[in-house]
Scaffold this motif. Sequence first.
Motif, short mmCIF file in Angstrom:
data_model
loop_
_atom_site.label_atom_id
_atom_site.label_comp_id
_atom_site.label_asym_id
_atom_site.label_seq_id
_atom_site.Cartn_x
_atom_site.Cartn_y
_atom_site.Cartn_z
N UNK A 1 2.14 -14.56 -46.88
CA UNK A 1 1.74 -13.86 -45.65
C UNK A 1 2.94 -13.63 -44.75
N UNK A 2 2.84 -12.60 -43.90
CA UNK A 2 3.88 -12.35 -42.89
C UNK A 2 3.24 -11.71 -41.67
N UNK A 3 4.04 -11.71 -40.56
CA UNK A 3 3.62 -11.10 -39.28
C UNK A 3 2.41 -11.80 -38.67
N UNK A 4 1.51 -11.08 -38.05
CA UNK A 4 0.38 -11.70 -37.36
C UNK A 4 0.88 -12.53 -36.18
N UNK A 5 0.38 -13.76 -36.08
CA UNK A 5 0.79 -14.64 -34.98
C UNK A 5 2.00 -15.50 -35.34
N UNK A 6 2.64 -15.14 -36.43
CA UNK A 6 3.76 -15.97 -36.90
C UNK A 6 4.80 -16.20 -35.81
N UNK A 7 5.15 -15.14 -35.07
CA UNK A 7 6.19 -15.28 -34.05
C UNK A 7 5.75 -16.25 -32.96
N UNK A 8 4.49 -16.07 -32.53
CA UNK A 8 3.97 -16.95 -31.49
C UNK A 8 3.95 -18.41 -31.98
N UNK A 9 3.46 -18.58 -33.21
CA UNK A 9 3.38 -19.94 -33.74
C UNK A 9 4.78 -20.54 -33.90
N UNK A 10 5.65 -19.71 -34.49
CA UNK A 10 7.01 -20.21 -34.72
C UNK A 10 7.64 -20.64 -33.40
N UNK A 11 7.48 -19.80 -32.37
CA UNK A 11 8.06 -20.13 -31.05
C UNK A 11 7.44 -21.41 -30.50
N UNK A 12 6.10 -21.50 -30.63
CA UNK A 12 5.39 -22.68 -30.10
C UNK A 12 5.85 -23.96 -30.76
N UNK A 13 6.14 -23.85 -32.08
CA UNK A 13 6.57 -25.06 -32.77
C UNK A 13 8.04 -25.37 -32.53
N UNK A 14 8.86 -24.30 -32.56
CA UNK A 14 10.29 -24.60 -32.45
C UNK A 14 10.63 -25.14 -31.06
N UNK A 15 9.94 -24.64 -30.01
CA UNK A 15 10.24 -25.21 -28.68
C UNK A 15 9.80 -26.68 -28.65
N UNK A 16 8.70 -26.95 -29.32
CA UNK A 16 8.21 -28.33 -29.35
C UNK A 16 9.20 -29.24 -30.07
N UNK B 1 5.45 -24.74 -21.62
CA UNK B 1 4.03 -24.34 -21.74
C UNK B 1 3.70 -23.75 -23.10
N UNK B 2 4.74 -23.25 -23.81
CA UNK B 2 4.46 -22.61 -25.11
C UNK B 2 4.27 -23.64 -26.23
N UNK B 3 4.54 -24.89 -25.92
CA UNK B 3 4.50 -25.98 -26.93
C UNK B 3 3.16 -26.00 -27.67
N UNK B 4 3.22 -25.90 -29.00
CA UNK B 4 1.98 -25.89 -29.78
C UNK B 4 1.65 -27.25 -30.40
N UNK B 5 2.62 -28.20 -30.33
CA UNK B 5 2.34 -29.54 -30.84
C UNK B 5 1.68 -30.36 -29.75
N UNK B 6 2.32 -30.37 -28.58
CA UNK B 6 1.75 -31.07 -27.43
C UNK B 6 1.21 -30.02 -26.48
N UNK B 7 -0.07 -29.81 -26.54
CA UNK B 7 -0.63 -28.71 -25.78
C UNK B 7 -0.88 -29.08 -24.33
N UNK B 8 -0.66 -30.36 -23.97
CA UNK B 8 -0.75 -30.71 -22.56
C UNK B 8 0.58 -31.33 -22.13
N UNK B 9 0.88 -31.17 -20.85
CA UNK B 9 2.14 -31.69 -20.32
C UNK B 9 2.18 -33.22 -20.47
#
Length: 707
Positions: free
Chosen positions: A131-146, A252-260
């Motif tokens: 698979x490619x595209x879709x929410x990949x960018x959002x997910x990738x960003x959410x994880x990498x910032x985390x 806020x974009x963190x997808x691992x820890x969704x709360x502060x």
Amino acid sequence: MKVSQLLVAAALLASANAGAWKVYNDDSYTLTGCNAAMLKSATFCGGGIKTFACACKNQPAMASVMQCLADRTDKDQEVLKEWFVYQCAAVNKTVTVEELDASYENASDYWVDLDHKPAGYNKSAISYRPVKNGNMTKYFTGYIVSYRKRYGTVDRSHYQGMSLLSAWALLLLIATLSNWFTRMSPATLKSMNNSLTRKARQYLGLAPTFRKHHVQSVGFFGYIPTRFESVVILVNFLFLLFCNTIGYSYDQRDLVFTSKMGGISRYIGDNSAVLLSYMTPLVFLFPGRNNFLQWCTGWSYGRFVAFHKWLARLYMCEIIIHSGAMAVTSQAVGKWATRLAVFWYRWGIVASVAGGLMIIGAGYTARRISYEVFLLIHFVLGGIFLAGAWIHCLDQEYEQYYYAAAAVWCFDTLIRFARIAVFGVRTSKVELIANETLKVTVPRPAFWKPYPGAHGFVHFVTPLTFWQSHPFTLVESTVHDQNIHFYIKIKNGITKKLASRIQKSGKGFTNIHVSVEGPYGERNHYEHYNKAVLLAGGNGIPGPFSHAMMLGTRDVEKTEVKLYWSIREYYSLNWFFDELMKLKGTNVQPVIYVSNAQSSLEGVNFDSSSQSSSSSDNEKTDSQEDLKDTSTSQLQKLKETFGFIEFRTGRIDIEKVISEEVAEANGSVAIGVCGHPAMADQARVAVAHAIGENKNRIDYFEEMQTW
Ligand SMILES: Cc1cc2nc3c(=O)[nH]c(=O)nc-3n(C[C@H](O)[C@H](O)[C@H](O)COP(=O)(O)OP(=O)(O)OC[C@H]3O[C@@H](n4cnc5c(N)ncnc54)[C@H](O)[C@@H]3O)c2cc1C
């Protein structure tokens, strides 16, 4: 360096190398970010695999991760592939770079573009196409910032831990250099005696932390470290405080820890875990009796115990922070119940509780009530703590710090047993003299060499006392008979038991099997000074006496030696009679203060070198006339026997003695003290003052220790 200390040092170094610090970097975050984005976008592996293993064994998953890497980063793809291979190896899957490339190429005809999902596409159903595209960018960003936040904190914590250890290493190195410099080139050290160094030694090196208490205990707190020790502990504390509180932020974009709350608590929990890992070997190394750092730095065991206590208290604070923060995170990410059910988490709780009990049980009050019981419980809880922490950390890959701690502790214990075995169990003679002191005479092995100021831990091998070991300063026999002597003040524990056993025997002595663990303690080098002033109070005489004998009988008479001994009553001369007589004809100038101005000479036994009668046992004369005669003849005997000793009555004025001795000195002065804690504290303050007032080099050696 003693062999025992060398072994402990080797154990520490070997263990420190046992595990390498795992370095996280942005390349690895990129890879794991893409992997997480892939896992969140589609389902590739059965059984809900959410680790890296799926991408290592499943071709569409592998290709999806490769696509993500190519699309979302301009990092060097070859480096990322190396990381891919490494991560697969970490989950026991063998993958080559060629296989990664092949998988990506093979996928070109099969892509599912998630921006244009095919009809009936179900994210939860196993996908057999990449698979490619879709929410990949959002997910990738959410994880990498985390990952960047979390592992960035872990990275930073490692640097902080290394800084902490480096600072300790630097301090210990400076102390070592200064110690060996003093030993090898005393003249150079004496020449480094300018107003700046004098002020530093007066106000930092020697002074008590507050007004005058150091070896005297102060209520609940017990012993107060010296100012130097307090500064070291304070800097350590401030550094940890800084590490625990500065540098945390939430994205806020963190997808691992969704709360502060979940994110920040995790970062704090990781930080404290890493910091306490780095502190672990020090906490276990410092209290070891065979700690090689004593030999390097010349610092006393008492100082290392002081550092051990305070480091352990800070260590416990880190454990509390870690436990609290991880509990909050577990709640925030909904893993509290699952974590409580796993082995490693439970062992973490066991270790934390054991650590907490150790700190509470090591309070001054508990130690005072029964030091030996405290020690036994401390040992058992220490074992539980280490085992629990080790198991807890095995899962987290932090176990190497616990290897180091366990190795150091085991070696120290092994060497202690070896020392006892080497000395063996020997029959000692324990005499009760003047109803106040136990004189223990033990035949030592020929190779077992005592030295001035050394102490040994004595095990009285009786069914009720063999497990205890009490430290006492040892004195080499003044006749060459390979005996060592301990002069023991009767207190309330084992010493009282021994005294009453002798009293019951009615013979004035008893024979007991003993073993001695030692000799321990670094020797102070008074011979490097123009004058040595040795001050002893009561049962504190053995150490100063041994030094005086060593200095006073040397072929080279370089050092003027003054030996002051303060006793309450004349009859205390009885238990040190033979030793005092050995000072006759030496270079030592002894002065004895008898603090009770009304003290009678009656109880003094001048006739025999075996002084095993107690003052209370001495026969009393009936008439006043007889009394007067006895007193006169006793005074005469005192003068005849101890003509080489100056007797003074009244309480010794430590400050006055020190200032007079320093003023009369013709060059450098070393002052050594062993006696009542108040006496040592007065001497410390007086010497600090004298250092500030005089141009000659003055040094202070506390010949006593407290812990
Ligand atoms: C390096 C060193 C050298 C010493 N040399 C002498 C000496 O030459 N002569 C002498 O009379 N005393 C000496 N002491 C003190 C001696 O160790 C204690 O007085 C002795 O252990 C008391 O035994 P107890 O069971 O009768 O004590 P208790 O009456 O039960 O306790 C008295 C005090 O001794 C402390 N203590 C008890 N056991 C130990 C232990 N195993 N380790 C450390 N402290 C303990 C207690 O905390 C308490 O403060 C020395 C202490 C040290 C640290």
